[in-house]
Enzyme design. Structure first.
Site, PDB file in Angstrom:
ATOM      1  N   ASP A   1       0.860  -1.164   0.000  1.00 20.66           N
ATOM      2  CA  ASP A   1       0.000   0.000   0.000  1.00 20.66           C
ATOM      3  C   ASP A   1       0.910   1.231   0.000  1.00 20.66           C
ATOM      4  O   ASP A   1       2.076   1.159   0.397  1.00 20.66           O
ATOM      5  CB  ASP A   1      -0.876  -0.033   1.253  1.00 20.66           C
ATOM      6  CG  ASP A   1      -1.616   1.263   1.471  1.00 20.66           C
ATOM      7  OD1 ASP A   1      -2.386   1.661   0.579  1.00 20.66           O
ATOM      8  OD2 ASP A   1      -1.415   1.887   2.536  1.00 20.66           O
TER       9      ASP A   1
ATOM     10  N   ARG B   1      -7.242  12.936   6.672  1.00 23.20           N
ATOM     11  CA  ARG B   1      -7.022  11.530   6.322  1.00 23.20           C
ATOM     12  C   ARG B   1      -8.296  10.697   6.518  1.00 23.20           C
ATOM     13  O   ARG B   1      -8.662   9.885   5.665  1.00 23.20           O
ATOM     14  CB  ARG B   1      -5.882  10.968   7.168  1.00 23.20           C
ATOM     15  CG  ARG B   1      -5.639   9.474   7.006  1.00 23.20           C
ATOM     16  CD  ARG B   1      -5.292   9.107   5.592  1.00 23.20           C
ATOM     17  NE  ARG B   1      -4.844   7.708   5.497  1.00 23.20           N
ATOM     18  CZ  ARG B   1      -4.685   7.064   4.361  1.00 23.20           C
ATOM     19  NH1 ARG B   1      -4.952   7.665   3.204  1.00 23.20           N
ATOM     20  NH2 ARG B   1      -4.277   5.813   4.349  1.00 23.20           N
TER      21      ARG B   1
END
Length: 220
Positions: A9, A40
């Site tokens: 990722d 986020r």
């Protein structure tokens, strides 16, 4: 070497998602960290909701939308900083151990890829700014299927393109929900639990839990 394919990722795993706000901490004031955390959280929330709705917007647009919301929720932060923060997001710092770990995996014969919600342009910029472009073999973005993690079709991008059985892939992510999705698909998973968070998905356990990517080198 346990695996021939190592897939990572990007955001939170290789690249520090809070680096953009930290770069402008003085201008943003005492609630800069809170702004970054909301930014986020909303970025991810929007990706999940849009996948469920079938209403795709690429990750760069969601990143901008999330920052707009973060500024509304943190009124002490100056919204005139928006463009500077967005510009900084294109050059996020990678974590200190990342270049050496990836180089050693590559030297041992491992194939390395990124699989990310990020748009291709975002990911290419982050890889270039961290000088990882000579190490990473391929960048896979959800952009090609217009759905976000953790839907199984995202993880299948790697298996199909590289013609691998899922259990031949070692998948590394700092996001526990991402690890759950990858494990559910059949990848061998490594949860990079940098901040010692509790395990929220015990029915989809990772094969390994690390505090740093350095731990991958023990298996080479």
């Amino acid at each position: 070497m346990q695996h021939s394919a190592y897939v990572f990722d990007a955001y939170g795993t290789l690249f520090d998602v809070h680096a953009a706000v930290r770069r402008h901490a003085a201008e943003l004031g005492s609630e800069g960290q809170r702004l970054s955390e909301i930014w986020r959280a909303k970025q991810l929330e929007y990706s999940w909701i849009r996948t469920l709705m079938g209403s795709y917007r690429d990750f760069w647009q969601l990143t901008q939308d999330a920052l707009d919301t973060a500024f509304k929720l943190v009124p002490s932060a100056d919204p005139r900083m928006k463009q500077q923060l967005l510009d900084a997001y294109w050059q996020l710092d990678c974590y200190p151990e990342v270049p050496r770990v990836l180089r050693e995996i590559k030297s041992a014969g491992g194939r390395i890829a990124i699989l990310s919600n990020g748009s291709p342009a975002m990911l290419e910029a982050a890889v270039r700014s961290s000088a990882l472009d000579s190490i990473i073999d391929e960048i896979f973005s959800v952009d090609e299927i217009r759905r976000f993690k953790p839907v199984p079709d995202v993880y299948d991008i790697v298996a199909t393109r590289w013609r691998l059985y899922p259990n031949a892939v070692s998948f590394q992510s700092s996001n526990r929900w991402d690890i759950a999705g990858a494990q559910n698909f059949g990848f061998r998973t490594v949860w990079l639990n940098r901040s010692s968070q509790p395990d929220e998905y015990p029915d989809h356990p990772p094969e390994l839990i690390l505090l740093s990517l350095e731990g991958l080198l023990a298996a080479l």
